[in-house]
Design a protein around this motif. Structure first.
Motif, PDB file in Angstrom:
ATOM      1  N   ALA A 117       0.837  -1.214   0.000  1.00 41.14           N
ATOM      2  CA  ALA A 117       0.000   0.000   0.000  1.00 41.14           C
ATOM      3  C   ALA A 117       0.864   1.252   0.000  1.00 41.14           C
ATOM      4  O   ALA A 117       0.593   2.238  -0.706  1.00 41.14           O
ATOM      5  CB  ALA A 117      -0.921  -0.018   1.211  1.00 41.14           C
ATOM      6  N   SER A 118       1.962   1.221   0.778  1.00 43.73           N
ATOM      7  CA  SER A 118       2.791   2.424   0.885  1.00 43.73           C
ATOM      8  C   SER A 118       3.482   2.747  -0.440  1.00 43.73           C
ATOM      9  O   SER A 118       3.866   3.890  -0.689  1.00 43.73           O
ATOM     10  CB  SER A 118       3.855   2.240   1.977  1.00 43.73           C
ATOM     11  OG  SER A 118       4.664   1.121   1.671  1.00 43.73           O
ATOM     12  N   ALA A 119       3.653   1.728  -1.304  1.00 43.66           N
ATOM     13  CA  ALA A 119       4.295   1.963  -2.601  1.00 43.66           C
ATOM     14  C   ALA A 119       3.258   2.208  -3.694  1.00 43.66           C
ATOM     15  O   ALA A 119       3.589   2.269  -4.876  1.00 43.66           O
ATOM     16  CB  ALA A 119       5.171   0.767  -2.956  1.00 43.66           C
ATOM     17  N   GLY A 120       1.964   2.315  -3.290  1.00 38.61           N
ATOM     18  CA  GLY A 120       0.930   2.663  -4.260  1.00 38.61           C
ATOM     19  C   GLY A 120       0.083   1.489  -4.739  1.00 38.61           C
ATOM     20  O   GLY A 120      -0.814   1.666  -5.570  1.00 38.61           O
ATOM     21  N   SER A 121       0.356   0.281  -4.214  1.00 36.67           N
ATOM     22  CA  SER A 121      -0.449  -0.870  -4.652  1.00 36.67           C
ATOM     23  C   SER A 121      -1.852  -0.773  -4.048  1.00 36.67           C
ATOM     24  O   SER A 121      -2.029  -0.450  -2.869  1.00 36.67           O
ATOM     25  CB  SER A 121       0.211  -2.172  -4.198  1.00 36.67           C
ATOM     26  OG  SER A 121      -0.702  -3.244  -4.306  1.00 36.67           O
ATOM     27  N   ARG A 122      -2.827  -1.106  -4.897  1.00 40.50           N
ATOM     28  CA  ARG A 122      -4.218  -1.063  -4.427  1.00 40.50           C
ATOM     29  C   ARG A 122      -4.758  -2.477  -4.203  1.00 40.50           C
ATOM     30  O   ARG A 122      -5.947  -2.733  -4.321  1.00 40.50           O
ATOM     31  CB  ARG A 122      -5.062  -0.302  -5.448  1.00 40.50           C
ATOM     32  CG  ARG A 122      -4.659   1.177  -5.588  1.00 40.50           C
ATOM     33  CD  ARG A 122      -5.298   1.840  -6.787  1.00 40.50           C
ATOM     34  NE  ARG A 122      -4.763   1.306  -8.046  1.00 40.50           N
ATOM     35  CZ  ARG A 122      -5.240   1.628  -9.249  1.00 40.50           C
ATOM     36  NH1 ARG A 122      -6.263   2.472  -9.356  1.00 40.50           N
ATOM     37  NH2 ARG A 122      -4.713   1.120 -10.340  1.00 40.50           N
ATOM     38  N   ARG A 123      -3.858  -3.377  -3.904  1.00 42.94           N
ATOM     39  CA  ARG A 123      -4.242  -4.764  -3.663  1.00 42.94           C
ATOM     40  C   ARG A 123      -5.301  -4.889  -2.574  1.00 42.94           C
ATOM     41  O   ARG A 123      -6.282  -5.634  -2.739  1.00 42.94           O
ATOM     42  CB  ARG A 123      -2.993  -5.594  -3.304  1.00 42.94           C
ATOM     43  CG  ARG A 123      -3.215  -7.096  -3.281  1.00 42.94           C
ATOM     44  CD  ARG A 123      -1.901  -7.846  -3.079  1.00 42.94           C
ATOM     45  NE  ARG A 123      -1.314  -7.583  -1.780  1.00 42.94           N
ATOM     46  CZ  ARG A 123      -1.675  -8.235  -0.659  1.00 42.94           C
ATOM     47  NH1 ARG A 123      -2.591  -9.171  -0.698  1.00 42.94           N
ATOM     48  NH2 ARG A 123      -1.108  -7.952   0.497  1.00 42.94           N
TER      49      ARG A 123
END
Length: 1487
Positions: free
Chosen positions: A118-124
């Motif tokens: 999440a912190s790197a932009g993943s919307r998993r």
């Protein structure tokens, strides 16, 4: 490659990603390693084209790019940019990262931890699809399974796009006379194939080899790194010519010389190996073994032949019969080119090794899941892939083998049901060893011999307690590709060692080099083991022992890198209280010592305890730092005489360099303690243990003392072409070092060896005895020249020829052995094994190299990386001289072995006279000669009576005549009268004793030792030996040779007693002219000498030899092991087996320690019920036998069980008294045919001297049981186990009559016992099967040969073992020592007259004879097996046939014609002599 990536990726993604998803997160992982430099722009373009298709601006799609090689580098994250323009700008500006190796696994792991977050932009977390697109240009150096699996677990959809991987391709071209016209077409074919390859250092590599009689490399795999260079070389290929066509030898050659690390093969890095054979005719030699060896090494062989080729031979050579392609002529080769490109390897064998120790209990379900996920990806159902799972902790347990299941469903079911094993410690080394011996084997389903890739996946949760190096290396040698996955509790360095990762190996070496800077070899730290007698007799003295250990420890500087301490207690067997690496502070050691409890038990087996500490405590895994040069010390506190023999284990400890200090009480045996101690003066004594404080000061002084008695220094100088200009500087360096040595007082010895392609000794360690002579010779050294530089071969040569007693090495006496290597280049051959072998011998190696040398290779050669020194040029050598000297002076090196002895009788003897022919006996020699004459005059010389040999010696030994040279007394006397004094110095009696043992007391020289004829050596000696006599004297005694030493006043009396069979056999005269005075004494000794049926029992101290006469002698008991078939098929018969064992035990003498008993049950693997030293009373044994439960299991692996017995039951630590000469008996009860091979393990047991009796039911394989037994008559048969009582008497009679040979060099020989003749079987078995009537060098005239032939007597016996006989003549008759002139190129011919089918297999020995160039002509009768005879014969047309032997004259003409046309096959070592045509080497036509 990357330039051709034209697919529409967005369309492809859309077809796979859910339609309704609100966009996707796309991560590109780009291979930025060195090998993709030229392809990187194409990768960059590809990323741009895919990004163009995405919906970035409305925040539907997000993009990240990561580049990686050794480690990953993020170019931008998923949340770095929010517009397509920004992303495209950044992608256009991407620079290639570079670096190696390629760690795809690490990069995938990194993405999971740092990019799909999440912190790197993943919307998993919001359910947005996660997509990874991997662009890779090579094989990953690390394992990708676990990290890829982890990403999939996260829900990441992975697409991997790769280029074609690298290959090593060797073309083997038939360059014989018959392909002259087809060669241009072959050359063009190779060109066309190469044009399609991507040649490069890290891409495809190519080699070309041409062959006819022998093979020649045109260029190696690492010769060229560009396609253009390879093509240029191929276009310039010239046809080689020559005959015959030896395809077998060529295949062997490419395996040994081309598919090797030094020649550029990357097999150990997992790069596919391929051999393309272009062949135009049938091979003249055998191809089976070399073809099999290539497949075993994993080389994929594609054979392409013409109509002149042998199709079945080509299929045999090829990786798979379908890989044998065919054309009519070589000009048709283009027609198979497409077919060639399509070949693919057929799957893999995958073994999972799971850490099942106590520490992985909670993590085990995750391991199980991991195995399931990997299995899901394999192709099991079509038999491409096979799977095995093994769990381990202290020892391994197979869950299922590679051939247990044939469907994926069965494997997954079993994996789901796996239970955690538990146990400790974690012995990964033992588990790896077990896999090599029991899982990666054909019987367990491995297809390694067929070339199927072998893969091991290790999951480990902790550091191994034992050493992993050797077993991991052994697996790699087998071609197993190892991936090791560990948790944070595992030792990452250890896992790197285990894995097939050369970079990890380099890292390891680097770390080792750094750590070596922390120490130099000194006595500032020690490894000290206390071995305490904990038997019943020391109960009251134990507190005093404990206090003594405390006081010693209090004075030590304990620490990880200081002193280390271990305590072991023993009685019947040994038990470790704590190891050298258990505690790292003095307080912890003292706490543990204070808590020691007396162990109790009896008897006192000091020998077994010494062996135990050597094998289990003075080891790397237990904390010993012996290999780093740290002094090793054992302090033995002992209160009684040992019940077992201490000689061999004490000697083994000394050989390992362990300084043993023995402290005993009045109950101890003083001479035994002196024998155990490093030096007799190191054996200290107290009245009671309470007096121990009185020796503490003495002990401290011994511990501090220890000075080396000089050293043996060998210089190994690079004399190759590249060192010509630097050679004077090398020579000066040697001189300067020699100047500092103490040569003149015989402290130091020096040898110099020069080498290039092969080594040349300038002088040996015993050539010169003064410094002046050495310096003179060194000044005159000439540069040798030559290439290539084979350092490995030179190191091997030193071990075999220079660091030996006969060459002046004093290694057996414990004198430090030092090797100083000066090298100016990288070795062309492998140095690992020979360097390791020298280190095993205790040689301390220092390597000094110039900048042209390979520093890593020098570090591998040296005992420690810090011993590898470096200079720019040889002229800079003075700069490292001081550093070298300091290191050498600080060193303490290990030393040597000893062994037991033996005896038996008859009316004939083999007598060897060994005469001192040195300068000092010149005037006494006539008296010696007369003495020998007088002794011979009293002998009854003849072929089947007494035999005589005379050997003279000074510096080295020379045979005047052998035991089989003369057959009459007159001939012997004539030769003796003509003896001339030899002269020479120094006097090397040790080397001479070794020489007569190796060259005179041998079968080929006329010795009849193996037939039980007494062997006698009479030594006439006039001075002290210059070299050490201990080991060779001991070896002669061990071989049963009775040595009588006769010396003058110049001789060393104690040395003579040491050499003699018994001190009383050392006779003495003032001068040689007084020899007649001892003649009567000699005759009396000779008349009472015990006869030796090889290896019976050692002479017991205090007993006269005469007490051991065979007529009076009774065996001192025996060690009897029962091996019971406990497989599923014997369940109902097991009670009858148990009863049988009971009945046999009832007849043994256990209670007086004459006989010992062990029982082992087996099916798939063996289980010991009890060892030979477990019980000391018959009652205990019988109780245990009555309670035996049937084991169950399948299949029946008798071979593995026999192997296990040799390694674990017939051993001193398990109670076997084999080293003491006690007969070893194995009784096998078997109810079925063995699933694995029994030959090698049965043979190994026989080599150990074990007498094997096999009893089988009708379900057993009778031929297999006969193979296992020492003689077919020892294989007994019953219908059912309930019939066992019917053979009991027969078995007992045979066992009672037997005298067993414990000698590892020879087969068992039985002798006739007059007092127990009725016990013997009707015919005494001759276990060698073949018997030589006379050798090639026995007679030199036709008349003598004809006389001997006319006197031939029929031998009789059965069964007919033609295979064993062929092997025997190959090993014992077609040899140099037996008169064969094969190595001089003289044709070798064997004519076999045979009347029946062989009982054993003839394939391997027949093939071995052909390989050796022996032309075999087989003549059989109607009783013979025609196809067997054709197989044996050199060519099927050389198998001749008659109805009866009386018809033999009818084939004589046929035989003559065959013999006249047979081409001479010069051995592979001998080239055709220049100027001679091959036809000049045909046999003469005269019969």
């Amino acid at each position: 490659r990357f330039q051709h990536m034209n697919l529409n990726m967005s369309e492809f993604l859309c077809s796979l990603v859910e339609r309704k998803a609100p966009g996707k997160d796309v991560v590109f992982l780009l291979d930025g390693s060195d090998s993709t430099r030229s392809g990187f722009p194409a990768m960059r373009d590809f990323v741009q084209r895919v990004v163009e298709t995405l919906s970035v601006d409305d925040n539907k799609d997000r993009v990240s790019v990561v580049q990686y090689s050794r480690d990953p580098a993020v170019q931008f994250y998923l949340n770095t940019y929010t517009t397509k323009a920004e992303i495209l700008d950044t992608v256009r500006g991407l620079r290639h990262k570079g670096g190696r190796p390629l760690n795809t696994g690490a990069a995938l792991q990194y993405l999971g931890d740092n990019v799909f977050t999440a912190s790197a932009g993943s919307r998993r977390p919001e359910g947005v699809p996660q997509v990874l697109i991997l662009l890779s240009g090579g094989r990953s150096f690390d394992s990708v399974d676990a990290p890829a699996s982890a990403l999939k677990q996260l829900g990441v959809l992975i697409f991997a796009i790769g280029t074609r991987s690298a290959d090593n391709i060797v073309f083997l071209l038939d360059g014989s006379d018959s392909t002259r016209y087809g060669f241009p077409a072959m050359r063009e074919f190779v060109e066309r194939v190469v044009e399609k390859l991507n040649v490069g250092q890290n891409k495809d590599r190519v080699s070309v080899v041409q062959y006819s009689r022998d093979a020649e490399v045109n260029f190696y795999l690492n010769t060229y790194t560009t396609r253009e260079d390879v093509l240029d070389s191929v276009r310039g290929l010239k046809h080689r010519g020559g005959r015959p066509l030896n395809t077998g030898a060529a295949l062997q050659y490419v395996r040994d010389n081309v598919f090797t690390n030094s020649s550029g093969s990357r097999r150990l890095q997992g790069v596919p190996q391929m051999l393309i054979l272009l062949n135009g005719g049938r091979s003249f030699d055998n191809v089976d073994t070399p073809a099999s060896a290539l497949k075993q090494q994993g080389v994929v062989v594609i054979g392409i032949g013409t109509r002149g080729s042998d199709k079945s031979e080509l299929q045999k050579i090829s990786y798979d019969p379908s890989y044998a392609l065919s054309v009519t002529e070589f000009t048709d080769l283009p027609s198979v080119q497409e077919q060639l490109s399509s070949r693919k390897a057929p799957g893999k064998d995958v073994v999972f090794l799971l850490d099942g120790s106590d520490s992985t209990r909670s993590g085990f379900p995750a391991m199980r899941d991991f195995v399931q996920r990997v299995v899901e990806t394999l192709s099991v159902d079509d038999n491409k892939d096979r799977v095995s799972v093994v769990q381990y902790s202290r020892d391994p347990a197979v869950q299922f083998y590679l051939n247990t299941y044939t469907t994926k469903a069965e494997i997954l079911d079993t994996v789901r049901g796996l239970r955690h094993k538990g146990g400790r410690p974690l012995n990964t080394g033992a588990a790896l060893q077990y896999l090599g011996d029991n899982v990666f084997t054909a019987s367990a389903g491995s297809r390694r011999p067929e070339g199927v890739p072998q893969v091991l996946i290790l999951l480990s949760g902790g550091r191994s307690f034992d050493s992993v190096d050797a077993p991991a290396s052994a697996l790699k040698q087998l071609g197993v590709l190892i991936f090791a996955i560990g948790t944070r509790s595992a030792d990452s360095r250890q896992l790197q060692e285990i894995s097939n990762d050369p970079i990890a190996q380099s890292l390891k070496r680097c770390l080792f080099f750094l750590s070596s800077c922390l120490f130099s070899v000194d006595t500032a730290k020690k490894d000290i083991v206390f071995l305490l007698d904990g038997s019943d007799s020391t109960r009251y003295g134990f507190p005093a022992m404990r206090e003594f250990v405390e006081r010693v420890v209090e004075k030590l500087n304990v620490g990880q890198n200081k002193d280390r301490v271990s305590v072991v207690q023993y009685s019947r067997d040994a038990e470790v209280n704590f190891y050298l690496n258990t505690y790292t502070t003095r307080e912890d050691v003292l706490d543990s010592v204070r808590g020691l409890k007396h162990r109790g038990g009896r008897p006192l087996n000091t020998g077994a305890a010494l062996q135990y500490v050597r094998d289990n405590v003075f080891t790397n895994s237990s904390g010993s730092r012996r290999l780093q040069g740290v002094p090793q010390m054992l302090i033995l506190l002992n209160g009684g005489r040992s019940f077992d023999n201490v000689d061999t284990p004490a000697s083994a400890l000394k050989q390992q360099g362990v300084v043993v200090i023995g402290i005993g009480t009045r109950g101890s045996d003083k001479s035994e303690l002196q024998k155990i101690s490093y030096d007799p003066s190191y054996a200290l004594s107290v009245t009671e243990f309470t007096d121990l404080p009185s020796v503490q000061e003495q002990l401290s002084s011994v511990m501090m003392e220890r000075k080396a008695p000089g050293k043996d220094v060998v210089f190994l100088l690079d004399g190759s072409d590249s060192t010509r200009s630097g050679f004077p500087a090398m020579r000066d360096f040697v001189q300067r070092v020699v100047e500092t040595l103490s040569v003149d007082d015989n402290k130091d010895r020096v040898s110099v060896v020069q080498y290039s392609r092969d080594p040349a000794v300038q002088f040996y360690l015993n050539t010169y005895t003064t410094k002046a002579e050495i310096l003179d010779t060194v000044r005159g050294l000439r540069h040798k020249g030559g290439r290539p530089l084979n350092t490995g071969a030179a190191l091997q040569y030193l071990g075999d020829n220079v660091f030996t007693a006969s060459a002046g090495s004093r290694r057996p006496e414990g004198v430090p052995q030092v090797l100083i290597l000066l090298s100016g280049g990288r070795s062309f051959d492998s140095v690992d094994a020979p360097a390791s072998a020298l280190k095993q011998l205790g040689v301390l190696i220092f390597a000094i190299g110039t900048r042209s040398a390979d520093s890593r290779q020098l570090q591998e050669i040296s005992n420690d990386p810090s011993y590898a020194l470096s200079v720019s040029e040889f002229t800079d050598l003075p700069s490292v001289q001081q550093q070298l000297q300091s290191s050498v002076e600080a060193v303490v090196i290990d030393a040597s072995p000893e062994s037991p002895t033996v005896t038996v009788d008859t009316a004939k003897k083999d007598i060897v006279f060994l005469l001192d022919g040195s300068d000092s006996t010149r005037y006494g020699f006539p008296a010696m000669r007369e003495f020998v004459e007088r002794v011979v005059e009293k002998l009854n010389v003849g072929q089947n009576k007494d035999r005589v040999s005379v050997v003279q010696y000074s510096r080295d030994a020379e045979v005047n005549f052998y035991l089989n040279t003369y057959t009459t007394r007159e001939d012997v006397l004539d030769s003796v009268r003509g003896l001339k004094h030899r002269g020479g110095r120094p006097l090397n009696t040790g080397a001479a004793l070794q020489y007569v043992r190796d060259n005179v007391f041998t079968n080929s020289s006329g010795s009849r030792r193996l037939q039980g004829v007494p062997q006698m050596l009479i030594l006439l000696n006039g001075g002290r030996s210059f070299d050490n006599v201990d080991t060779p004297a001991s070896a002669l005694k061990q071989q049963g040779v009775v040595v009588i030493g006769i010396g003058t006043r110049g001789s060393d009396k104690s040395e003579l007693q040491k050499i003699s069979y018994d001190p009383s056999y050392a006779l003495s005269v003032t001068e040689f002219t007084d020899l007649p005075s001892v003649q009567e004494q000699l005759s009396s000794v000779m008349s009472t000498v015990p006869v030796r049926a090889p290896s019976v029992t050692p002479i017991v101290p205090g007993k006269k030899v005469t007490d051991f006469y065979l007529q009076k002698r009774k065996a001192p008991g025996k060690d009897v092991v029962f091996l019971l078939d406990g497989s599923d098929s014997t369940r109902s018969g097991f009670p009858a087996m148990r009863d049988f064992v009971q009945r046999v035990v009832e007849t043994l003498s256990v209670d007086d320690n004459k006989d010992r008993v062990s029982v082992v049950q087996y099916s798939r693997d063996p289980a010991v019920q009890f060892y030979l030293n477990t019980y000391t009373t018959k009652a205990e044994i019988l109780d245990t036998v009555r309670g035996l439960r049937h084991k169950g299991g399948r299949p029946l692996n008798t071979g593995a069980a026999l192997q296990y017995l040799g390694d674990n039951v017939f051993t001193a630590s398990a109670g076997s008294r084999r080293p003491e000469g006690v007969p070893q008996v194995l009784i096998l009860l078997s109810g079925g045919r063995s699933f694995d091979s029994v030959d090698a393990p049965a043979s190994a047991l026989k080599q150990l001297g074990v007498l094997i009796f096999a009893i089988g039911t009708r379900s057993a394989d009778s031929r297999q049981l006969q193979e296992i037994s020492n003689d077919p008559s020892y294989a007994l048969s019953v219908s059912e186990f309930t019939d066992l009582p019917s053979v009991q008497q027969q078995l007992q009679s045979s066992v009672e009559a037997v005298v067993i040979d414990a000698s590892p060099e020879s087969p068992t020989v039985t002798g006739m016992l007059t007092s127990t003749a009725s016990c013997w079987p009707e015919r005494l078995p001759d276990l060698r099967d073949a018997e030589v009537n006379f050798y090639l060098n026995t007679y030199t005239t036709r008349e003598d040969v004809l006389d001997s032939v006319r006197g031939l007597k029929h031998r009789g016996g059965r069964p007919l073992n033609t295979g064993a006989a062929l092997q025997y003549v190959r090993d014992n008759v077609f040899t140099n020592s037996s008169g064969s002139r094969r190595l001089q190129g003289v044709p070798q011919m064997l004519i076999l007259l045979n009347g029946g089918r062989s009982f054993d297999n003839v394939d391997t020995p027949a093939s071995a004879l052909k390989q050796q160039g022996v032309v075999v002509i087989g003549i059989g009768t109607r009783g013979s097996d025609k196809s067997e005879l054709q197989k044996i014969s050199y060519d099927p047309s050389y198998a001749l046939s008659v109805t009866e032997f009386t018809d033999l004259p009818s084939v004589q003409e046929q035989l003559s014609s065959v013999m006249s046309t047979v081409p001479v096959r010069a051995p592979s070592v001998t080239p055709i002599v220049p100027g001679k045509k091959v036809t000049d080497f045909y046999l003469p036509k005269a019969w």
